[in-house]
Write a protein that holds these residues in place. Sequence first.
Motif, PDB file in Angstrom:
ATOM      1  N   PHE A   1       7.083  38.795  23.813  1.00 16.85           N
ATOM      2  CA  PHE A   1       7.442  38.060  22.597  1.00 16.85           C
ATOM      3  C   PHE A   1       8.942  37.995  22.307  1.00 16.85           C
ATOM      4  CE2 PHE A   1       8.156  41.943  20.213  1.00 16.85           C
ATOM      5  CZ  PHE A   1       7.251  42.853  20.736  1.00 16.85           C
ATOM      6  N   GLN A   2       9.762  38.625  23.099  1.00 14.23           N
ATOM      7  CA  GLN A   2      11.224  38.522  22.906  1.00 14.23           C
ATOM      8  C   GLN A   2      11.939  38.974  24.172  1.00 14.23           C
ATOM      9  OE1 GLN A   2      11.017  42.556  23.046  1.00 14.23           O
ATOM     10  NE2 GLN A   2      13.086  41.806  22.651  1.00 14.23           N
ATOM     11  N   GLY A   3      13.265  38.848  24.159  1.00  6.54           N
ATOM     12  CA  GLY A   3      14.058  39.247  25.315  1.00  6.54           C
ATOM     13  C   GLY A   3      13.878  38.262  26.452  1.00  6.54           C
ATOM     14  N   GLY A   4      14.370  38.646  27.603  1.00  8.52           N
ATOM     15  CA  GLY A   4      14.261  37.772  28.771  1.00  8.52           C
ATOM     16  C   GLY A   4      14.294  38.636  30.003  1.00  8.52           C
ATOM     17  N   HIS A   5      15.030  38.165  31.028  1.00  9.72           N
ATOM     18  CA  HIS A   5      15.085  38.961  32.259  1.00  9.72           C
ATOM     19  C   HIS A   5      16.194  40.017  32.204  1.00  9.72           C
ATOM     20  CE1 HIS A   5      18.059  35.934  32.986  1.00  9.72           C
ATOM     21  NE2 HIS A   5      18.241  36.203  34.255  1.00  9.72           N
ATOM     22  N   ASN A   6      16.669  40.308  30.992  1.00  7.03           N
ATOM     23  CA  ASN A   6      17.466  41.536  30.799  1.00  7.03           C
ATOM     24  C   ASN A   6      16.537  42.757  30.837  1.00  7.03           C
ATOM     25  OD1 ASN A   6      16.274  40.652  28.411  1.00  7.03           O
ATOM     26  ND2 ASN A   6      17.965  41.237  27.079  1.00  7.03           N
ATOM     27  N   ALA A   7      15.240  42.538  30.610  1.00  8.46           N
ATOM     28  CA  ALA A   7      14.259  43.625  30.678  1.00  8.46           C
ATOM     29  C   ALA A   7      14.002  44.000  32.127  1.00  8.46           C
ATOM     30  CB  ALA A   7      12.957  43.180  30.026  1.00  8.46           C
ATOM     31  N   GLY A   8      13.692  45.268  32.344  1.00 10.17           N
ATOM     32  CA  GLY A   8      13.245  45.734  33.657  1.00 10.17           C
ATOM     33  C   GLY A   8      12.148  46.747  33.397  1.00 10.17           C
ATOM     34  N   HIS A   9      10.915  46.361  33.617  1.00 10.95           N
ATOM     35  CA  HIS A   9       9.771  47.224  33.299  1.00 10.95           C
ATOM     36  C   HIS A   9       9.116  47.661  34.607  1.00 10.95           C
ATOM     37  CE1 HIS A   9       9.450  45.288  29.030  1.00 10.95           C
ATOM     38  NE2 HIS A   9      10.612  45.851  29.277  1.00 10.95           N
ATOM     39  N   THR A  10       9.083  48.977  34.818  1.00 14.79           N
ATOM     40  CA  THR A  10       8.664  49.512  36.118  1.00 14.79           C
ATOM     41  C   THR A  10       7.230  50.017  36.093  1.00 14.79           C
ATOM     42  OG1 THR A  10      10.927  50.311  36.240  1.00 14.79           O
ATOM     43  CG2 THR A  10       9.426  51.073  37.958  1.00 14.79           C
ATOM     44  N   LEU A  11       6.475  49.612  37.110  1.00 17.25           N
ATOM     45  CA  LEU A  11       5.115  50.124  37.291  1.00 17.25           C
ATOM     46  C   LEU A  11       5.079  50.834  38.638  1.00 17.25           C
ATOM     47  CD1 LEU A  11       3.048  46.893  36.456  1.00 17.25           C
ATOM     48  CD2 LEU A  11       4.352  48.334  34.908  1.00 17.25           C
ATOM     49  N   VAL A  12       4.439  51.982  38.696  1.00 16.18           N
ATOM     50  CA  VAL A  12       4.253  52.663  39.982  1.00 16.18           C
ATOM     51  C   VAL A  12       2.756  52.901  40.155  1.00 16.18           C
ATOM     52  CG1 VAL A  12       4.857  54.648  41.429  1.00 16.18           C
ATOM     53  CG2 VAL A  12       6.521  53.791  39.752  1.00 16.18           C
ATOM     54  N   ILE A  13       2.190  52.231  41.160  1.00 14.44           N
ATOM     55  CA  ILE A  13       0.742  52.320  41.375  1.00 14.44           C
ATOM     56  C   ILE A  13       0.488  52.730  42.820  1.00 14.44           C
ATOM     57  CG2 ILE A  13      -1.436  51.032  41.312  1.00 14.44           C
ATOM     58  CD1 ILE A  13       0.203  49.183  39.233  1.00 14.44           C
ATOM     59  N   ASN A  14      -0.139  53.886  42.993  1.00 12.21           N
ATOM     60  CA  ASN A  14      -0.354  54.460  44.330  1.00 12.21           C
ATOM     61  C   ASN A  14       0.931  54.460  45.151  1.00 12.21           C
ATOM     62  OD1 ASN A  14      -3.072  54.838  43.743  1.00 12.21           O
ATOM     63  ND2 ASN A  14      -3.558  52.739  44.369  1.00 12.21           N
ATOM     64  N   GLY A  15       2.008  54.871  44.513  1.00  7.35           N
ATOM     65  CA  GLY A  15       3.284  55.005  45.212  1.00  7.35           C
ATOM     66  C   GLY A  15       4.062  53.708  45.343  1.00  7.35           C
ATOM     67  N   GLN A  16       3.434  52.558  45.033  1.00  2.00           N
ATOM     68  CA  GLN A  16       4.160  51.288  45.156  1.00  2.00           C
ATOM     69  C   GLN A  16       4.829  50.921  43.831  1.00  2.00           C
ATOM     70  OE1 GLN A  16       1.971  47.618  46.023  1.00  2.00           O
ATOM     71  NE2 GLN A  16       3.699  46.966  47.292  1.00  2.00           N
ATOM     72  N   LYS A  17       6.149  50.699  43.938  1.00  2.00           N
ATOM     73  CA  LYS A  17       6.921  50.416  42.723  1.00  2.00           C
ATOM     74  C   LYS A  17       7.082  48.902  42.538  1.00  2.00           C
ATOM     75  CE  LYS A  17      11.655  51.244  41.177  1.00  2.00           C
ATOM     76  NZ  LYS A  17      12.826  52.070  41.271  1.00  2.00           N
ATOM     77  N   THR A  18       6.882  48.436  41.318  1.00  2.00           N
ATOM     78  CA  THR A  18       7.094  47.024  40.983  1.00  2.00           C
ATOM     79  C   THR A  18       7.956  46.970  39.728  1.00  2.00           C
ATOM     80  OG1 THR A  18       4.836  46.597  41.722  1.00  2.00           O
ATOM     81  CG2 THR A  18       5.901  44.843  40.467  1.00  2.00           C
ATOM     82  N   VAL A  19       9.054  46.216  39.773  1.00  2.00           N
ATOM     83  CA  VAL A  19       9.883  46.062  38.573  1.00  2.00           C
ATOM     84  C   VAL A  19       9.687  44.642  38.038  1.00  2.00           C
ATOM     85  CG1 VAL A  19      12.201  46.181  37.588  1.00  2.00           C
ATOM     86  CG2 VAL A  19      11.585  47.721  39.451  1.00  2.00           C
ATOM     87  N   LEU A  20       9.175  44.552  36.810  1.00  2.00           N
ATOM     88  CA  LEU A  20       8.921  43.248  36.195  1.00  2.00           C
ATOM     89  C   LEU A  20      10.021  42.918  35.196  1.00  2.00           C
ATOM     90  CD1 LEU A  20       5.120  43.857  35.720  1.00  2.00           C
ATOM     91  CD2 LEU A  20       6.171  42.331  37.404  1.00  2.00           C
ATOM     92  N   ARG A  21      10.426  41.659  35.166  1.00  2.00           N
ATOM     93  CA  ARG A  21      11.524  41.265  34.272  1.00  2.00           C
ATOM     94  C   ARG A  21      11.034  40.303  33.198  1.00  2.00           C
ATOM     95  NH1 ARG A  21      14.126  42.372  39.392  1.00  2.00           N
ATOM     96  NH2 ARG A  21      15.387  44.187  38.861  1.00  2.00           N
TER      97      ARG A  21
END
Length: 432
Positions: free
Chosen positions: A35-55
């Motif tokens: 609902f706000q911000g943009g690709h200044n965000a960096g949200h990290t998920l780690v699932i079974n050792g695999q890292k994903t950074v969502l913007r």
Amino acid sequence: MSKRNIVVIGTQWGDEGKGKVVDWIAPHVSAVARFQGGHNAGHTLVINGQKTVLRLLPSGILHPEMRCFIGNGVVVAPDALEKEISELEARGVAIRHRLKISPACPVVMPYHVALDVAREAKRGAAKIGTTGRGIGPTYEDKVGRRAIRVCDIVTGEGLAEKITEVMDYHNFVLKNYLNASTVDVDLVLEEARKWGAMLAPMMADVAHDLMTIARSGEGILFEGAQGTLLDVDHGTYPYVTSSNCVAGQASAGTGVSPKAIHHVLGIAKAYTTRVGTGPFPTELFDEVGKGIATRGKEFGSVTGRPRRCGWMDIPALRRSIDVNGVDSLAIMKLDVLDGCEEVKMCIGYTVGSTLLDRLPAGADAVAKCVAAYETFPGWKMPTQGVRSFEALPVEAKAFLQALQSEAGVPISMISTGAERDDTIMLMNPLNF
Ligand code: GDP
Ligand code: IMO
Ligand code: MG
């Protein structure tokens, strides 16, 4: 169980672990909305050792059936979005059929990035330390009523005229005020047309779609970006981002009624970090701070910049709890405090002879605050990966109990590692 709508909000200066919490709760709802911000965000998920950074993509996206929404309050950089989508598609995650974007989202254009970078350079030592992604200038265009929005580039109606007019203004500023290179209008127009074609299948009436889900009672998770102390009104202004990051924005930034929100979940690290410039009352400059930075891998997920680290700041947390109406807290990265001889918690500030129990408004007032601490014994047994409250060391439990009592709201979740399942659920926020 009747499903509920929940807002996940950062209570500090961002990077609290919002992404991990959103991913964890997502199976209990049917939609996740930014609902706000943009690709200044960096949200990290780690699932079974695999890292994903969502913007820009909502952090529910790795759940295959999850419906994801980008609300009108978000500023959209189509090139960054396309890159993010294709990277996940290359990993077999299908996205385009279940991602909906509001036509009202302002588009981050190349001249916004140029302005952001040139302004920071001009400010020199007084720079904000932005992510350099053009976020501030895009929001300025929005409130200045001259933004190019998603609907403009998708329909193409009057696009050449709009872009030419707005760029005439920005190129003047770039050249004459900021001493920077101007941006080519034809190139921008070409890019905008390409982006419009890419976004067309995903543009939808997000406000209506979300209200329909809200009415059906299926549950929506509103995912905040940045954090309350970076909020343009409530944060350490001017060292803030350019959007409202507080829970109220979940409504304004999607078009969903505030009456449809049932729970506000505040996310806080067991300590505090900050990227960029600006006052930070509990900042550590010693080896303890360096230890936290190293164990917590405190480097920005967007820019790679080292994050400044300090102790848990209760007066700041109290301010965030107030302005967001936080119902419960998720305390993240408890494991990063493993190995500290003692752990501190700021429980108030002194300003001269005055005592403050809440973070004051704006950077100048915050800069005058001196943190007063309560000290707790550290714990010898690691909390890393512990998945039940009972199994936590007694000292860690005492620290959390003191935190809860100082904050005045219940802790509903505790996180003891980056992995999805390194999570202790004390009470289900969707069950209130
Ligand atoms: P966000 O912006 O609020 O989503 O947070 P970021 O993803 O930018 O930063 C949080 C970082 O901490 C990420 O690298 C996460 O993988 C990591 N993380 C989240 N929770 C925990 C935790 O409980 N322990 C540890 N050690 N790392 C965590
Ligand atoms: P997430 O969602 C931490 C900070 C920048 C800078 C200020 C202004 O991952 O928590 P901007 O580019 O927004 O104009 O920069 O805000 N900032 C963040 N800090 N986490 C973030 O996002 C941030 N997004 C912006 O470092 O101090
Ligand atoms: Mg982050």
